[in-house]
Design a protein around this motif. Structure first.
Motif, short mmCIF file in Angstrom:
data_model
loop_
_atom_site.label_atom_id
_atom_site.label_comp_id
_atom_site.label_asym_id
_atom_site.label_seq_id
_atom_site.Cartn_x
_atom_site.Cartn_y
_atom_site.Cartn_z
N TRP A 86 0.84 -1.20 0.00
CA TRP A 86 0.00 0.00 0.00
C TRP A 86 0.88 1.25 0.00
O TRP A 86 0.63 2.20 -0.74
CB TRP A 86 -0.91 -0.05 1.23
CG TRP A 86 -1.94 1.03 1.31
CD1 TRP A 86 -1.97 2.06 2.19
CD2 TRP A 86 -3.11 1.18 0.50
NE1 TRP A 86 -3.07 2.84 1.98
CE2 TRP A 86 -3.80 2.32 0.95
CE3 TRP A 86 -3.63 0.46 -0.56
CZ2 TRP A 86 -4.98 2.76 0.37
CZ3 TRP A 86 -4.81 0.90 -1.14
CH2 TRP A 86 -5.47 2.04 -0.68
N GLN A 135 1.31 4.18 -2.93
CA GLN A 135 1.17 5.61 -2.66
C GLN A 135 2.40 6.38 -3.12
O GLN A 135 2.29 7.45 -3.72
CB GLN A 135 0.96 5.84 -1.16
CG GLN A 135 -0.39 5.41 -0.68
CD GLN A 135 -0.58 5.66 0.81
OE1 GLN A 135 0.19 6.39 1.44
NE2 GLN A 135 -1.59 5.07 1.38
N ALA A 191 -8.26 9.21 -6.30
CA ALA A 191 -8.78 8.55 -5.10
C ALA A 191 -8.60 7.06 -5.31
O ALA A 191 -8.96 6.53 -6.35
CB ALA A 191 -10.24 8.88 -4.90
N VAL A 192 -8.04 6.40 -4.31
CA VAL A 192 -7.83 4.96 -4.38
C VAL A 192 -8.43 4.33 -3.13
O VAL A 192 -8.21 4.83 -2.02
CB VAL A 192 -6.32 4.60 -4.45
CG1 VAL A 192 -6.12 3.10 -4.46
CG2 VAL A 192 -5.68 5.24 -5.67
N LYS A 193 -9.19 3.26 -3.30
CA LYS A 193 -9.77 2.55 -2.17
C LYS A 193 -9.45 1.07 -2.30
O LYS A 193 -9.70 0.46 -3.33
CB LYS A 193 -11.28 2.75 -2.11
CG LYS A 193 -11.92 2.05 -0.93
CD LYS A 193 -13.38 2.38 -0.80
CE LYS A 193 -13.95 1.78 0.47
NZ LYS A 193 -15.32 2.23 0.71
N ASP A 194 -8.89 0.51 -1.24
CA ASP A 194 -8.64 -0.93 -1.18
C ASP A 194 -9.97 -1.58 -0.81
O ASP A 194 -10.48 -1.39 0.30
CB ASP A 194 -7.57 -1.23 -0.13
CG ASP A 194 -7.22 -2.71 -0.05
OD1 ASP A 194 -8.10 -3.56 -0.28
OD2 ASP A 194 -6.06 -3.02 0.27
N GLY A 243 -10.72 -1.48 2.95
CA GLY A 243 -11.44 -0.22 3.10
C GLY A 243 -10.53 0.99 3.20
O GLY A 243 -11.00 2.12 3.26
N GLU A 244 -9.21 0.77 3.21
CA GLU A 244 -8.26 1.88 3.28
C GLU A 244 -8.37 2.74 2.03
O GLU A 244 -8.62 2.23 0.94
CB GLU A 244 -6.82 1.37 3.38
CG GLU A 244 -6.42 0.86 4.73
CD GLU A 244 -4.95 0.48 4.74
OE1 GLU A 244 -4.11 1.36 5.03
OE2 GLU A 244 -4.66 -0.68 4.44
N THR A 245 -8.17 4.03 2.22
CA THR A 245 -8.22 4.96 1.09
C THR A 245 -7.04 5.92 1.17
O THR A 245 -6.48 6.15 2.24
CB THR A 245 -9.51 5.81 1.09
OG1 THR A 245 -9.59 6.53 2.31
CG2 THR A 245 -10.74 4.95 0.91
N PHE A 283 -5.74 9.72 -1.09
CA PHE A 283 -6.11 10.70 -2.10
C PHE A 283 -4.90 11.52 -2.48
O PHE A 283 -4.03 11.78 -1.66
CB PHE A 283 -7.19 11.64 -1.57
CG PHE A 283 -8.41 10.93 -1.05
CD1 PHE A 283 -9.46 10.65 -1.90
CD2 PHE A 283 -8.49 10.53 0.27
CE1 PHE A 283 -10.58 9.98 -1.44
CE2 PHE A 283 -9.61 9.87 0.75
CZ PHE A 283 -10.65 9.59 -0.11
N GLY A 316 -7.09 15.42 -2.97
CA GLY A 316 -8.47 15.01 -2.71
C GLY A 316 -9.41 16.12 -2.30
O GLY A 316 -10.62 15.98 -2.44
#
Length: 126
Positions: free
Chosen positions: A25, A29, A46-49, A53-55, A57, A60
């Motif tokens: 992760w 980033q 914007a990225v969401k696993d 649920g981790e995000t 930006f 953002g």
């Protein structure tokens, strides 16, 4: 003398460890941040696993014009609706009044345009 010891081959664990997941992760980033820094412009991301649920930006909090990128989400949803309407009734979308369909025609008006959409001026009916 020959001794046989059964060995269980394990290529990859079923789920990555929390440590490995965090390292990947962080690497993602860092790499996306490096792309943003090299870019001659401003990138919003914007990225969401979907597993954890981790995000995260990049820019953002900035408001950015969608331009043509919004078409991707709209078309994906329309194609999903079309595909699901071909599924068995239990899985299909229920018809909703006012819901956009892939076969609907939309007339682009000059009032729909935003700064930077000059190419569309010749395609409007106003």
């Amino acid at each position: 003398m020959l001794v046989c010891v059964p060995a269980i081959a394990q290529c990859c664990p079923e789920k990555p460890t929390a440590e490995k997941r965090q390292a990947l992760w962080q690497k993602l980033q860092e790499e996306l941040g490096a792309i943003d820094k090299e870019l001659d412009g401003v990138m919003g991301l914007a990225v969401k696993d979907l597993m954890s649920g981790e995000t995260f930006f990049i820019h953002g909090d900035e408001i950015m014009p969608q331009a043509s990128s919004i078409k991707i989400a709209v078309l994906a949803n329309l194609y999903l609706q079309l595909a699901c309407n071909r599924c068995p009734p239990a899985r299909s979308f229920k018809a909703q009044q006012g819901k956009l369909k892939l076969t609907d025609e939309y007339v682009v008006r000059a009032s729909d345009l935003v700064t930077g959409s000059d190419i569309m001026l010749g395609l409007t009916r106003e």
